[in-house]
Scaffold this motif. Structure first.
Motif, PDB file in Angstrom:
ATOM      1  N   LEU A  49       0.940  -1.333  -0.419  1.00  0.00           N
ATOM      2  CA  LEU A  49       0.566  -0.473   0.094  1.00  0.00           C
ATOM      3  C   LEU A  49       0.953   1.629   0.051  1.00  0.00           C
ATOM      4  O   LEU A  49       0.764   2.203  -0.761  1.00  0.00           O
ATOM      5  CB  LEU A  49      -0.623   0.168   1.679  1.00  0.00           C
ATOM      6  N   ILE A  50       1.831   1.306   0.431  1.00  0.00           N
ATOM      7  CA  ILE A  50       2.990   2.362   0.612  1.00  0.00           C
ATOM      8  C   ILE A  50       3.432   2.424  -0.220  1.00  0.00           C
ATOM      9  O   ILE A  50       3.678   3.805  -1.161  1.00  0.00           O
ATOM     10  CB  ILE A  50       3.719   2.172   1.910  1.00  0.00           C
ATOM     11  N   GLU A  51       3.353   1.521  -1.030  1.00  0.00           N
ATOM     12  CA  GLU A  51       4.993   1.399  -2.381  1.00  0.00           C
ATOM     13  C   GLU A  51       4.254   2.020  -3.208  1.00  0.00           C
ATOM     14  O   GLU A  51       4.325   3.241  -4.473  1.00  0.00           O
ATOM     15  CB  GLU A  51       5.033  -0.146  -3.077  1.00  0.00           C
ATOM     16  N   GLN A  52       2.284   1.669  -2.916  1.00  0.00           N
ATOM     17  CA  GLN A  52       1.292   2.387  -4.280  1.00  0.00           C
ATOM     18  C   GLN A  52       0.655   3.701  -4.137  1.00  0.00           C
ATOM     19  O   GLN A  52      -0.089   3.765  -3.883  1.00  0.00           O
ATOM     20  CB  GLN A  52       0.542   0.768  -4.696  1.00  0.00           C
ATOM     21  N   ARG A  53       1.584   4.663  -2.927  1.00  0.00           N
ATOM     22  CA  ARG A  53       0.994   5.390  -1.821  1.00  0.00           C
ATOM     23  C   ARG A  53       0.998   6.433  -3.212  1.00  0.00           C
ATOM     24  O   ARG A  53      -0.910   7.098  -3.121  1.00  0.00           O
ATOM     25  CB  ARG A  53       1.641   6.049  -0.851  1.00  0.00           C
ATOM     26  N   ASP A  54       1.156   6.945  -4.157  1.00  0.00           N
ATOM     27  CA  ASP A  54       0.787   7.681  -5.329  1.00  0.00           C
ATOM     28  C   ASP A  54      -0.104   7.336  -6.358  1.00  0.00           C
ATOM     29  O   ASP A  54      -1.348   8.126  -6.069  1.00  0.00           O
ATOM     30  CB  ASP A  54       1.943   7.604  -6.205  1.00  0.00           C
ATOM     31  N   VAL A 113      -3.812   8.072   2.642  1.00  0.00           N
ATOM     32  CA  VAL A 113      -3.098   6.424   1.856  1.00  0.00           C
ATOM     33  C   VAL A 113      -2.463   5.982   3.863  1.00  0.00           C
ATOM     34  O   VAL A 113      -2.007   5.056   4.117  1.00  0.00           O
ATOM     35  CB  VAL A 113      -2.363   6.409   0.765  1.00  0.00           C
ATOM     36  N   GLN A 114      -1.765   6.821   3.785  1.00  0.00           N
ATOM     37  CA  GLN A 114      -0.428   6.699   5.346  1.00  0.00           C
ATOM     38  C   GLN A 114      -1.593   5.698   6.850  1.00  0.00           C
ATOM     39  O   GLN A 114      -1.107   5.067   7.347  1.00  0.00           O
ATOM     40  CB  GLN A 114       0.582   8.077   6.033  1.00  0.00           C
ATOM     41  N   ALA A 170      -8.146  -4.110  -2.449  1.00  0.00           N
ATOM     42  CA  ALA A 170      -8.316  -5.074  -2.689  1.00  0.00           C
ATOM     43  C   ALA A 170      -8.077  -5.881  -3.431  1.00  0.00           C
ATOM     44  O   ALA A 170      -6.712  -6.536  -3.633  1.00  0.00           O
ATOM     45  CB  ALA A 170      -9.497  -5.496  -2.867  1.00  0.00           C
ATOM     46  N   GLU A 171      -7.442  -5.388  -4.446  1.00  0.00           N
ATOM     47  CA  GLU A 171      -5.640  -5.910  -5.650  1.00  0.00           C
ATOM     48  C   GLU A 171      -4.815  -5.545  -4.696  1.00  0.00           C
ATOM     49  O   GLU A 171      -4.333  -6.848  -5.223  1.00  0.00           O
ATOM     50  CB  GLU A 171      -5.818  -4.594  -6.506  1.00  0.00           C
ATOM     51  N   ILE A 172      -4.549  -5.089  -3.938  1.00  0.00           N
ATOM     52  CA  ILE A 172      -3.379  -5.009  -2.835  1.00  0.00           C
ATOM     53  C   ILE A 172      -2.910  -5.626  -2.226  1.00  0.00           C
ATOM     54  O   ILE A 172      -2.192  -6.929  -1.820  1.00  0.00           O
ATOM     55  CB  ILE A 172      -2.871  -3.916  -2.815  1.00  0.00           C
TER      56      ILE A 172
END
Ligand SMILES: NC(=O)c1ccc[n+]([C@@H]2O[C@H](COP(=O)([O-])OP(=O)(O)OC[C@H]3O[C@@H](n4cnc5c(N)ncnc54)[C@H](O)[C@@H]3O)[C@@H](O)[C@H]2O)c1
Ligand SMILES: N[C@@H](CC=O)C(=O)O
Length: 494
Positions: A89-94, A115-116, A199-201
């Protein structure tokens, strides 16, 4: 003043983020769809499937089967999967933040903050999954030992609102997964895309494909009627309005389903004469404007003691004036659009009504012309209790200020509401701050700060603001069932 212009690169990145989302994760072949619009432009940004109640029952079946297998995994395994999900989730935060801004409207910096905050719930429950879940006690009259265990309650129905589309989803999904439950998640029809990305992540992190079923639909009433009548649903967790919460509680009562209800708020924010003025102004601006005021814990009634009131209103109005209104993808914007045109109409009516009853309009009060659902940061002072805005949940960037005489007067006004979610107290006298906090009938109290939200804290309210708690260890227990073993012992006790 011209609104700040949109950053083209961010726009392109957000288009790419939206295009990357698999809109039909249920893959049932449904052809009905509905439109999701960007509140800043009113343009359609996605057309997910509009699932029927029958589709939702298929989703329930899948989640229930997957949940039965998941319940048998070890706590260590579930924790590891959630830790991986946190990292991803953090990797994909943008990407996540871009989707949040496009479907909900909040400025990109706030979306990154969400997100965080949302990912922190996943990390928190990755850790909580490993905490001891049982107990041991001796029968006080001897003759037996009582052992308690906590196991997953079963399949959970999770219904979320539009204002924090990611955080409200992970605050429910993460504890459900941590204890071993499957779940059907229904995001708000205004903001369903973020949940699909989450959900995907989760699946990419190792959550079984069918364990968390996201049902996108505009047919919320039919959805909950069908699912709440199905004996496989053992838990409902809802965040949204008190009206819908009480409908769900009626359905839960009929089928005896364990319920968590995070409902509406009407938070008082009390500023006493002995408050630090700068701290109170800053705290009030945060409590009012976080998420554009579209938060259940937003400062809804700012109550200021007579001796500090003029200075506070002056400072607060100046800080609210610094707000930059515009599209959340534009540089420097601090206040995005509100969710829809109904909200804009409500704010215009609140202002008109309050002014007609004698309130002093210090700032804003209007909706700018043009596309999108925008409303100016607004300050109303000396709002009488008879005004509609003094009695209702505002859910937007309009501040309502009234004055009080003394402690007793302030506390009695603060508690004069059917709601009891959050409240705020500003006083440099620690005895007073705690005494007042003790007497406020709310589940959460911010003392000398305008934020109560924290993954480690039990989030929730009293009275019409709901039942149960989310976040913290209490939030995990909402998805567990307690069992005890009464173990016979030879001795009758010592
Ligand atoms: N206490 C909290 O933690 C918290 C957090 C966020 C929002 N809220 C409250 O939520 C409200 C704003 O959110 P909203 O406008 O999305 O609320 P809402 O009650 O209209 O909708 C919330 C969710 O319920 C669904 N829904 C609507 N009718 C339903 C039905 N009959 N059966 C099942 N689901 C149904 C919606 O589609 C959405 O997913 C405010 O009152 C706010 O205070 C509370
Ligand atoms: N603001 C809340 C959610 C309610 O709107 C939070 O911070 O979790």
């Amino acid at each position: 003043m011209m609104p700040p212009s949109i950053d083209q690169q961010l726009l392109e990145r957000s288009e790419a983020a939206l295009a990357s989302v698999v809109l039909d994760r249920l893959d049932l072949g449904t052809t009905d769809t509905f439109e999701v619009r960007d509140p800043a432009t009113e343009r359609v940004i996605a057309t997910p499937p509009d699932h029927s109640a029958d589709d939702a029952l298929v989703a329930l079946d899948r989640a229930d089967r997957a949940g039965a297998a998941w319940a048998r995994t070890t706590a260590r395994h579930r924790s590891d999967v959630l830790h991986r999900a946190y990292g991803m989730l953090i990797e994909q935060r943008d990407r996540l933040a871009a989707v949040i801004t496009r479907e909900m409207g909040k400025p990109l910096a706030e979306a990154l903050g969400e997100v965080q905050y949302a990912a922190d719930y996943v990390r928190w429950y990755a850790e909580e999954a490993l905490r001891p879940a049982g107990g041991y006690r001796e029968n006080p009259v001897g003759g037996s030992t009582i052992l308690t265990t906590r196991g997953p309650i079963g399949t959970a129905l999770l219904i979320t609102p539009w204002n924090f589309p990611m955080a409200m989803a992970t605050r429910k999904i993460a504890p459900a997964i941590a204890v071993g439950c499957g779940a059907v998640v229904k995001p708000a029809a205004l903001t369903p895309i973020t949940t699909l990305v989450v959900a995907e992540i989760f699946v990419a992190a190792g959550v079984p494909e069918e364990l968390v079923q996201v049902v996108t639909t505009t047919r919320a009433g039919a959805f909950s009627e069908a699912l709440m009548a199905d004996p496989r649903v053992r838990k409902v967790s809802f965040t949204g309005s008190t009206g819908v919460g009480s409908v769900l509680l009626g359905q839960a009562a009929k089928h005896v389903i364990k319920s968590s209800m995070e409902l509406g708020g009407n938070a008082p924010l009390l500023v006493f004469d002995d408050a630090d003025l700068d701290r109170a102004v800053e705290g009030a601006v945060i409590a009012k404007l976080r998420n554009g005021g579209q938060s259940c814990v937003a400062a809804n009634r700012i109550l200021v003691q007579d001796g500090i009131a003029d200075a506070f209103v002056e400072g607060f109005t100046e800080r609210m004036r610094e707000t930059v209104l515009g599209n959340g993808l534009a540089e420097g914007v601090t206040l995005g659009p509100v969710i829809d045109d109904r909200a804009v109409a409500n704010f215009s009516r609140f202002v008109e009504d309050a002014v007609s009853r004698g309130a002093d309009l210090r700032l804003g009060g209007s909706a700018p012309e043009g596309d999108g659902h925008f409303f100016e940061a607004t300050v109303l002072d000396r709002v009488p209790e008879s005004a509609e805005i003094a009695q209702t949940e505002i859910f937007g960037p309009v501040a309502s200020i009234a004055r009080f005489r003394d402690e007793a007067d302030g506390i009695s006004r603060a508690n004069a509401t059917p709601f009891g979610l959050a409240s705020y107290v500003f006083s440099e006298n620690i005895d007073r701050a705690f005494d007042v906090a003790d007497r406020l009938d709310t589940g959460m109290v911010g003392i000398n700060q305008g934020i109560v939200s924290n993954v480690a804290a039990p989030f929730g309210g009293t009275k019409a603001s709901g039942l149960g708690r989310e976040g913290s260890s209490e939030g995990l227990e909402e998805y567990q069932e307690i069992r005890f073993y009464n173990l016979a012992r030879r001795s009758a006790g010592s």
